[in-house]
Design an enzyme around this catalytic site. Structure first.
Site, PDB file in Angstrom:
ATOM      1  N   LEU A 153      -7.431  -7.258  10.176  1.00 30.77           N
ATOM      2  CA  LEU A 153      -8.577  -8.133  10.703  1.00 30.77           C
ATOM      3  C   LEU A 153      -7.935  -9.415  11.429  1.00 30.77           C
ATOM      4  O   LEU A 153      -8.415  -9.812  12.452  1.00 30.77           O
ATOM      5  CB  LEU A 153      -9.466  -8.701   9.628  1.00 30.77           C
ATOM      6  CG  LEU A 153      -9.965  -7.768   8.609  1.00 30.77           C
ATOM      7  CD1 LEU A 153     -11.079  -8.247   7.879  1.00 30.77           C
ATOM      8  CD2 LEU A 153     -10.884  -6.470   9.691  1.00 30.77           C
ATOM      9  N   GLU A 209      -5.767  -2.337  16.387  1.00 32.83           N
ATOM     10  CA  GLU A 209      -5.307  -0.979  15.825  1.00 32.83           C
ATOM     11  C   GLU A 209      -4.963   0.175  17.037  1.00 32.83           C
ATOM     12  O   GLU A 209      -4.065   0.795  16.640  1.00 32.83           O
ATOM     13  CB  GLU A 209      -6.358  -0.343  15.046  1.00 32.83           C
ATOM     14  CG  GLU A 209      -5.836   0.685  13.949  1.00 32.83           C
ATOM     15  CD  GLU A 209      -6.700   1.546  13.171  1.00 32.83           C
ATOM     16  OE1 GLU A 209      -7.901   0.806  12.979  1.00 32.83           O
ATOM     17  OE2 GLU A 209      -6.172   2.581  12.368  1.00 32.83           O
ATOM     18  N   ARG A 260       1.022  -1.363   0.001  1.00 34.84           N
ATOM     19  CA  ARG A 260      -0.027   0.157  -0.059  1.00 34.84           C
ATOM     20  C   ARG A 260       0.844   1.363   0.160  1.00 34.84           C
ATOM     21  O   ARG A 260       0.627   2.096  -0.861  1.00 34.84           O
ATOM     22  CB  ARG A 260      -0.890  -0.014   1.264  1.00 34.84           C
ATOM     23  CG  ARG A 260      -2.012  -1.136   0.961  1.00 34.84           C
ATOM     24  CD  ARG A 260      -2.820  -1.129   2.259  1.00 34.84           C
ATOM     25  NE  ARG A 260      -3.776  -1.946   2.262  1.00 34.84           N
ATOM     26  CZ  ARG A 260      -4.973  -2.383   2.922  1.00 34.84           C
ATOM     27  NH1 ARG A 260      -4.766  -1.955   4.079  1.00 34.84           N
ATOM     28  NH2 ARG A 260      -5.692  -3.146   2.848  1.00 34.84           N
TER      29      ARG A 260
END
Lengths: 637, 257, 220
Positions: free
Chosen positions: A441, A425, A330
């Site tokens: 997840l 997170e 990413r």
């Protein structure tokens, strides 16, 4: 401040096993004597609360939403990784471990990541047993898809709603415990402070969002699973309510904040369209399995995409990273998009966008197969943009998505405040400087289902806790601190709305502490943010009163915390004079524009310690040692 | 765009409420309905009035928070969308738009457009789960699930728990919500042991919450942002009949809830 | 709570009772209609059918009557109780509501049901017990009774109107009762419910034909 990571000795593959043996246990009959507070009901908090209750602890669970089912984990689209190697394509725990450490640009703690990879296989088993409807092959076996940063197919998914389905699994397990009376649920309740007595976390102070009542809750341990702080940027893919208040107030009570500058910018989001815009919508990374990313070769080419011939298109990810192509991680894909847009080759009305084109995939496998894979995402895109992505390429642009930083935790997921555990997170632990797709997840559920349930016993059994209730002076002090802040926010009655401040703060952060950062910019931000914060406290207008549902008041408290956190993020980004993962300092890059790490000086976790409102926070360092993964410059070429 | 809004205002659960008119001016047709509400609220705030309370969170149609009856339609005029996915381009410039909360006894109004949907949580707590305590699961691929069953389960599992079904139902029934969860779990092999116990418990809780009964008007299916089919209601009833025909022992035997 | 009580106390249980009792009455209505249509074959045919029912088949007739009465009571009681529950479920109405899926059939179930219940009483007092005599009626001469009654415009009008409600009631009732009983048949789209449409049209036409034909002197 001493940072004891408590990583067990021994070979990495045996650490978690031997640690579980070494940890103390709480006798089943004694568990009910312990009260555990869980704040947050997402994948980490919800799974944690359900599992702790199954074990017999007396659990109190809090969420600001009207139901635990609405936690923002629900919005995760693409999938969850697990080293099952069902595809026989060479996957293993070792490989998932390696991919995650490398994907995180070597800024995570090896032992934690290895444990995460080990547990990943149990998560899938657990979720299937709960009835999560993962995608299946015709033979009835589980299906997998590929995700960025990996060359194996290890991502399990439920259409484009994997987060939703995993969360509903945890939520249903939680509701089962609520029904049995093992969990007391407090929806529409926001944690506003953590109460530390004799150096250990003993409870929280909350605001009932409907009645406005400030309430105290005492416990033997506190667990935070309150998510990330991407909303510092105002525009992000986070839900509107996602906030940093719980972890920030814990920070101000003594929990170290680790790597605050590590934010993830997701490459595939729908570009911003106007100033009224309240959030950005993610288009799952899984789309990059079949979509090809491109921009015109020529600057300022305003032709319609289908009229631009192949030869005049630049499939820049495929060109720059031939072996990973469109599935580059990413941070790398985001920066590449920024680069081509900065060159003037961006598309769409704002010039801040690149194409994600499915024409080739539709020609190859047909429109129906694409609809089967991504139908709901295409529908979502069309609703927002009024364009049909089966006919014209999607336009995408990077947006803030996830924060790798968070409260510092040891191997047991305990913060620097004993008894305060942090999951998912909200902690910093597993993703280093960049998170791979489909790993959030995995981490949330690993922490909630499998880790906290083991490690909390070690804390509770080892610690002799004195009896404490909410009449204790520390609770009263925290309550009055919270009430004071509420009163102050309501009394200001200035000329600007909370959102206008938040938007302005977001612009500063995106400009100076976003996809690319540099010393001058960060210093500018560090001047602008305190000024804006001061104006906020002088000019903010929070309507209504404290004793009712008051959404502006809720927002105001969160934004007040974002101001302080934003400053810490910039400070951290300024201090880290290297580029790694999502933290890209323009001064530190390779000749071809890739992130240039400095392992000699920066292979550590920055754990910031609160030193008072006026004082500069103290930087503590946890050195990172890499015994099992060879430190190297990341290459996805 | 310039619009006239007629919005339900109610200060609290016990307070009386009324429809109040507001103007929304210079709204971009690209804005979402909630972004339009943000603009109105900002203006109200600066005028010293209290902004309109409404539930919202993810703003991408998945969390199920938003819940507005817009011009007589749950989540507005478009099908398969939640309020947050409704864009102003769906309205005519100059239109008058009615905005009301869900009107169901089991969803009491909290404030303005916010309602209390905890009834749904209690329906799930009554049986909308598979009893599988953490750690005891076998390997995931040991349970084969036919793709058709898995797809059907997913269709129902897509429910976001927003309450539009009950809001749209002329009878105020939450049958679609209840049936969706029952169908999701009953489709899967893992859901079989508790299948019949689940349907009885969940239906009983649905009724206890004060929702009405289903007369198959079908309004719920068209209101559902996830387009869940009323076929699920037939499936729920089927299971309910089988459960009624079974001995009590068999029903209870499935799990310990 | 016994099983029957818990079944009956649930909205789903009541709906199932409504569906089953409704389908029983649908069956009866079809037989009744077939019987009526024999009027077109003349007096002898219809009266001998009536004589057969009241003679050799008398016990069967009474069983059917008892079953129908039970079905009717169950249907009405469950409808009444569900209506009370449904009304209570929405104490505050919407200021603006625009129904999208509900059909004229589904919307008129309650009012239509009341009209049909009143009609059934009238109809029994009229042709079964001969208590109401719009024209002079004779016990046993079904054919003559029909002809005499339906030559009166207002009697025909009552029957014609009632049969419109019967058709609408059947259209939604037939479709929703099989769905309530667990069959995923017919679509939400009101025009994609072939069985319900055909059944409603046939029953409506079959029953309407007799009074209208008599009124217009089209019966032999």
């Amino acid at each position: 401040m001493e940072l004891r990571s408590r990583v067990p000795d021994g070979p990495i593959e045996e650490k978690w096993d031997s640690h579980r043996f070494d940890m103390k246990l709480v006798n089943p009959a004694n568990k009910r004597k312990y009260t555990v507070i869980v704040v947050g009901s997402g994948l980490a908090g919800g799974a944690g609360a359900a599992t702790l209750a199954e074990l017999g602890y007396n659990v109190k669970c809090f969420c600001f939403q009207d139901s635990p089912r609405r936690a923002h984990s629900i919005a995760a689209q693409g999938g969850i990784n697990a080293a099952k190697n069902y595809q026989n394509d060479g996957d293993s725990v070792q490989r998932l471990f390696y991919d995650t450490v490398k994907g995180g640009d070597f800024r995570s703690r090896e032992a934690n990541v290895y444990r995460l990879a080990q547990i990943s296989v149990n998560i899938i088993d657990q979720c299937v047993a709960q009835g999560v409807p993962f995608a299946r092959e015709y033979g009835g076996l589980l299906a997998n898809r590929s995700f960025g940063g990996a060359q194996v197919s290890r991502t399990f998914y439920a259409r484009g709603q994997t987060g939703q389905q995993l969360l509903l699994g945890a939520y249903q397990a939680l509701e089962r415990q609520i029904g049995k009376g093992m969990v007391t649920m407090y929806p529409r309740t926001e944690m506003l402070d953590v109460v530390v007595i004799d150096g250990v976390a003993r409870g929280i102070v909350t605001r009932n969002l409907i009645t406005g009542a400030i309430e105290s809750h005492a416990a033997d341990a506190v667990v935070l699973g309150t998510g990330g702080y991407g909303n510092v940027f105002y525009l992000s893919t986070n839900a509107k309510g996602s906030n940093a208040t719980a972890i920030w107030r814990a920070y101000k009570r003594g929990a170290a904040f680790a790597n605050p500058c590590f934010t993830q910018i997701h490459p595939t989001c729908i570009p911003k369209s106007g100033d009224y815009q309240s959030k950005l919508t993610l288009m799952s990374e899984s789309l990059r399995n079949d979509g090809r990313v491109w921009v015109p070769l020529a600057k300022g080419d305003k032709r319609k995409p289908d009229t631009i011939p192949e030869a005049e298109r630049d499939y820049y990810l495929e060109r720059m990273y031939p072996s990973y192509g469109n599935l580059a991680p990413r941070d790398i894909a985001s920066r590449a998009a920024k680069r081509v847009c900065d060159e003037g080759r961006g598309v769409g009305p704002t010039g801040l966008g690149v194409y994600l084109d499915f024409a080739a995939a539709i020609a190859r496998v047909g429109e129906d197969a694409i609809r089967e894979r991504y139908g709901n995402l295409f529908v979502m895109y069309q609703r927002i943009t009024d364009e049909n992505p089966y006919r014209v390429p999607m336009r995408i642009y990077p947006a803030v998505h996830y924060t790798m930083g968070g409260l510092w935790v040891d191997y047991n997921l305990m913060s620097t405040i004993p008894g305060l555990h942090v999951l998912g997170e909200a902690n910093f632990s597993d993703h280093g400087a960049n998170r791979l797709g489909a790993s959030a997840l995995m981490q949330g559920l690993a922490d909630g289902y499998f880790i906290i349930s083991n490690t909390i016993a070690d804390y509770l059994a080892a610690k002799k806790l004195s009896a404490v209730d909410t009449t204790h002076a520390a609770f009263k002090e925290a309550e009055s601190r919270v009430s004071e802040m509420t009163k102050k926010l309501l009394a200001t009655k200035g000329s600007r709305t909370v959102d206008s401040f938040h938007r302005e703060l977001g612009n500063i952060m995106w400009e100076y502490c976003g996809m690319a950062r540099n010393e001058a910019g960060l210093k500018t931000a560090l001047e602008k943010i305190p000024k804006l914060r001061e104006e906020f406290w002088r000019e903010v207008n929070v309507p209504g009163s404290a004793d009712t549902l008051n959404q502006a008041l809720e927002k105001a408290g969160r934004v007040a915390d974002f101001f302080e956190l934003a400053e810490l993020m910039c400070r951290d980004a300024l201090e880290r004079k290297e580029s790694c993962g999502g933290h890209f300092r323009e001064e530190y890059q390779t000749a071809d524009g890739e992130a240039l790490r400095d392992d000699e000086h920066y292979a550590y976790v920055s754990a910031w310690e609160y030193a008072g409102d006026k004082a500069t926070p103290v930087l503590n360092k946890e050195p990172l040692e890499f015994e099992y993964v060879h430190l190297a410059q990341r290459s996805y070429k | 765009m310039n619009l006239t809004l007629r919005v339900w205002r109610q200060a609290g659960p016990k307070a009386p409420g009324k429809m109040v008119e507001y103007k929304a001016t210079e709204i971009s047709p690209e804005a979402s309905f909630l972004e339009m509400m943000d603009v109105v609220n900002d203006e109200l705030t600066l005028k010293g009035e209290e902004p309109i309370a409404f539930d919202h969170d993810c703003r991408e149609g998945i969390c199920g928070s938003c819940s507005m009856m817009i011009d007589g339609h749950a989540h507005g005029p478009n099908q398969g969308t939640a309020t947050c996915q409704l864009h102003m381009r769906s309205f005519e410039d100059g239109a008058t738009i009615f905005v009301e909360p869900w009107r169901v006894r089991a969803f009491p109004v909290v404030k303005d457009l916010c309602v209390d949907r905890s009834a749904f949580d209690r329906i799930i707590a009554a049986g909308g789960f598979i009893t599988a305590a953490t750690g005891g699961a076998q390997d995931a691929n040991n349970v084969l699930v036919p793709k058709v069953a898995s797809d059907l389960a997913m269709d129902s599992a897509a429910c976001i728990g927003c309450g539009a079904c009950a809001a749209a139902c002329p009878n105020g029934s939450a049958s679609l919500f209840t049936a969706a969860k029952i169908t999701h779990l009953a489709q899967l092999p893992q859901g079989q042991p508790e299948r019949y116990r689940r349907v009885v418990e969940m239906v009983a809780q649905h009724d206890a919450e004060g929702f009405g009964g289903c007369t198959l008007h079908g309004e719920c299916q068209l209101a559902c942002p996830k387009e869940i089919s009323i076929d699920t209601i037939s499936r729920m009833n089927r299971d309910y009949m089988v459960a009624a025909a079974m001995s009590q022992e068999e029903k209870v035997g499935g799990g310990t809830g | 709570m016994t099983r029957a009580v818990s079944f009956w106390s649930s909205t789903v249980g009541k709906k199932i009772v409504m569906a089953v009792s409704g389908l029983i009455m649908v069956g009866f209505v079809i037989l009744h209609m077939v019987g009526n249509l024999q009027i077109f074959e003349g007096s002898a045919k219809l009266n001998s059918y009536s004589a057969f029912l009241h003679g050799p088949a008398n016990e069967v007739l009474w069983i059917v009557r008892v079953v129908l009465l039970l079905a009717l009571v169950a249907h009405v009681v469950s409808a009444y109780q569900l209506t009370v529950l449904d009304r209570a479920a929405r104490p505050v109405p919407y200021a603006k509501r625009d129904l999208q899926a509900a059909t004229i059939g589904s919307r008129t179930m309650r009012i239509g049901g009341i009209i049909l219940a009143l009609f059934i009483v009238l109809h029994i007092l009229h042709f079964t017990t001969l208590t109401l005599q719009p024209a002079a009626l004779t016990e046993g001469d079904v054919y003559a009774n029909g002809i005499a009654s339906f030559q009166l415009g207002w009697v025909t009008a009552i029957y014609v109107v009632a049969m419109i409600f019967l058709g609408l009631h059947l259209y939604h009732g037939a479709w929703s009762s099989v769905r309530t009983l667990g069959f995923e048949r017919g679509r939400l789209d009101p025009f994609k419910r072939p069985v319900a449409i055909v059944l409603a049209l046939v029953v409506w036409a079959g029953f309407t034909l007799v009074p209208v034909a008599v009124y217009f002197h089209l019966v032999p």
